[in-house]
Design a protein around this motif. Structure first.
Motif, PDB file in Angstrom:
ATOM      1  N   PRO A 138       4.447   1.732   2.758  1.00 21.72           N
ATOM      2  CA  PRO A 138       5.444   2.183   1.773  1.00 21.72           C
ATOM      3  C   PRO A 138       5.273   1.547   0.398  1.00 21.72           C
ATOM      4  O   PRO A 138       5.766   2.078  -0.595  1.00 21.72           O
ATOM      5  CB  PRO A 138       6.778   1.770   2.415  1.00 21.72           C
ATOM      6  N   TRP A 139       4.583   0.417   0.325  1.00 19.74           N
ATOM      7  CA  TRP A 139       4.370  -0.276  -0.943  1.00 19.74           C
ATOM      8  C   TRP A 139       2.905  -0.178  -1.391  1.00 19.74           C
ATOM      9  O   TRP A 139       2.448  -0.966  -2.209  1.00 19.74           O
ATOM     10  CB  TRP A 139       4.780  -1.742  -0.804  1.00 19.74           C
ATOM     11  N   GLY A 140       2.171   0.794  -0.863  1.00 13.35           N
ATOM     12  CA  GLY A 140       0.742   0.899  -1.138  1.00 13.35           C
ATOM     13  C   GLY A 140       0.404   1.035  -2.611  1.00 13.35           C
ATOM     14  O   GLY A 140      -0.528   0.387  -3.113  1.00 13.35           O
ATOM     15  N   GLU A 141       1.138   1.874  -3.340  1.00 14.31           N
ATOM     16  CA  GLU A 141       0.857   2.074  -4.763  1.00 14.31           C
ATOM     17  C   GLU A 141       1.076   0.783  -5.550  1.00 14.31           C
ATOM     18  O   GLU A 141       0.290   0.436  -6.441  1.00 14.31           O
ATOM     19  CB  GLU A 141       1.761   3.186  -5.319  1.00 14.31           C
ATOM     20  N   ALA A 216     -11.740  -2.503   1.633  1.00 13.44           N
ATOM     21  CA  ALA A 216     -11.612  -1.233   2.344  1.00 13.44           C
ATOM     22  C   ALA A 216     -10.527  -1.308   3.410  1.00 13.44           C
ATOM     23  O   ALA A 216      -9.747  -0.368   3.596  1.00 13.44           O
ATOM     24  CB  ALA A 216     -12.954  -0.858   2.980  1.00 13.44           C
ATOM     25  N   ASP A 217     -10.458  -2.438   4.098  1.00  9.78           N
ATOM     26  CA  ASP A 217      -9.433  -2.615   5.130  1.00  9.78           C
ATOM     27  C   ASP A 217      -8.037  -2.594   4.517  1.00  9.78           C
ATOM     28  O   ASP A 217      -7.115  -1.973   5.052  1.00  9.78           O
ATOM     29  CB  ASP A 217      -9.677  -3.935   5.861  1.00  9.78           C
ATOM     30  N   LEU A 218      -7.864  -3.261   3.367  1.00  7.77           N
ATOM     31  CA  LEU A 218      -6.560  -3.280   2.708  1.00  7.77           C
ATOM     32  C   LEU A 218      -6.164  -1.882   2.248  1.00  7.77           C
ATOM     33  O   LEU A 218      -5.001  -1.479   2.368  1.00  7.77           O
ATOM     34  CB  LEU A 218      -6.589  -4.242   1.524  1.00  7.77           C
ATOM     35  N   THR A 224      -3.404   4.751   0.608  1.00 15.42           N
ATOM     36  CA  THR A 224      -3.306   5.289  -0.742  1.00 15.42           C
ATOM     37  C   THR A 224      -4.690   5.357  -1.368  1.00 15.42           C
ATOM     38  O   THR A 224      -5.589   4.593  -1.001  1.00 15.42           O
ATOM     39  CB  THR A 224      -2.385   4.422  -1.621  1.00 15.42           C
ATOM     40  N   LYS A 225      -4.864   6.266  -2.328  1.00 13.19           N
ATOM     41  CA  LYS A 225      -6.133   6.402  -3.041  1.00 13.19           C
ATOM     42  C   LYS A 225      -6.105   5.685  -4.383  1.00 13.19           C
ATOM     43  O   LYS A 225      -7.016   5.840  -5.187  1.00 13.19           O
ATOM     44  CB  LYS A 225      -6.442   7.881  -3.267  1.00 13.19           C
ATOM     45  N   ALA A 238     -10.316   9.625   4.196  1.00 14.89           N
ATOM     46  CA  ALA A 238     -10.113  11.050   4.008  1.00 14.89           C
ATOM     47  C   ALA A 238      -9.558  11.338   2.621  1.00 14.89           C
ATOM     48  O   ALA A 238      -9.131  10.448   1.900  1.00 14.89           O
ATOM     49  CB  ALA A 238      -9.152  11.577   5.081  1.00 14.89           C
ATOM     50  N   LYS A 239      -9.533  12.603   2.242  1.00 18.24           N
ATOM     51  CA  LYS A 239      -9.082  12.982   0.913  1.00 18.24           C
ATOM     52  C   LYS A 239      -7.611  12.664   0.690  1.00 18.24           C
ATOM     53  O   LYS A 239      -7.177  12.456  -0.430  1.00 18.24           O
ATOM     54  CB  LYS A 239      -9.327  14.477   0.698  1.00 18.24           C
TER      55      LYS A 239
END
Length: 279
Positions: A138-141, A216-218, A224-225, A238-239
């Protein structure tokens, strides 16, 4: 001397100014319920012994009072480490998890953020930094926006008993845990009906190793991209920013809570990688 309203009295009417103390319960921590069920298999409880512990709790009349996260200790197997300790998941007693720890840790069924950060401290005995299970997506961005690559100095002990400082690269970020300031709605834990305990409100600092694989793991954990573009071969995604369905596992939610750095309002966690698995 006047006494506070409602204060306890002894049989002669004198006020009693005592505090309740128990080795089995401390306010703000998980209660430790003790049963005595001899184990034919020795220190490790079999399924039959665990069921017998549940029956003992039922016979004592406290089964309906158990809450998720309550710890039950079969004192018959001894008091070394976490031997005989189990956790109530709402329906059954479940064993501790030994995947990343020789001493035993909370299993993944227990959502760490639904309890205060120190809730299981000294109830589940951990010699170092305890394993916790947290979904940070939920806090990825916010984590992506605050990401830094830093040098960190760690003081380690040599086999001869001396100490030396090791310099390493780490990825470090942070995110804020806070309820909606407009409606004061609690923060939901994804995929559950649980909410984040107020003890987690504030800043959470998250670290992982300063390698392409660590980054990459984080990113997989954050789903999130918004992260920096990965070098070739650092991992596939994935996209939609989620792990590919073919051959990829669900992103890990396993961290260690760094006790020596954490304090109220600022909790530090470090990502636990698959290569740290013990079994």
């Amino acid at each position: 001397m006047s006494r506070p309203p409602g204060s306890p009295e002894d049989f002669e009417g004198r006020p009693l100014y005592t505090k309740f103390h128990s080795p089995l319960y401390k306010p703000g921590h998980a209660p430790l319920l003790r049963v005595f069920v001899p184990s034919p298999e020795g220190e490790w409880l079999s399924d039959a012994s665990v069921l017998e512990c549940e029956k003992e709790i039922k016979r004592a009349g406290v089964l309906s009072l158990l809450k998720v996260g309550d710890v039950v200790w079969d004192a018959a197997v001894g008091d070394e480490g976490n031997l005989g300790r189990m956790v109530w998941d709402g329906n059954y007693l479940i064993d501790l998890d030994y995947t990343f720890s020789m001493s035993g840790e909370l299993p993944g069924y227990i959502h760490t953020m639904s309890f205060p950060p120190a809730y299981f401290h000294r109830v589940i005995r951990t010699p170092g930094n305890p394993v916790v299970h947290i979904d940070i997506s939920p806090w990825g961005e916010e984590i992506a926006a605050n990401l830094q690559l830093l040098q960190d100095r760690v003081r380690t002990e040599t086999p001869q008993g001396g100490h030396h400082t090791v310099v390493r690269w780490i990825h470090r970020s942070s995110f804020r845990v806070r309820p909606n300031p407009f409606n004061k709605q609690p923060i939901r834990i994804p995929g559950t009906s649980l909410v984040v305990d107020p003890g987690w409100w504030g800043t959470v600092v998250v670290e992982t190793e300063g390698t392409n694989e660590g980054l990459a793991d984080l990113q997989d954990r954050c789903k999130t991209k918004a992260f920096p573009q990965r070098p070739a071969g650092a991992g596939k995604i994935a996209k939609n920013g989620k792990p590919n369905a073919k051959g990829d596992k669900e992103p890990s939610k396993i961290y260690r809570l760094l006790r020596e750095r954490s304090r109220p309002g600022e909790i530090w966690i470090r990502a636990v990688r698959e290569k740290e698995r013990l079994m």
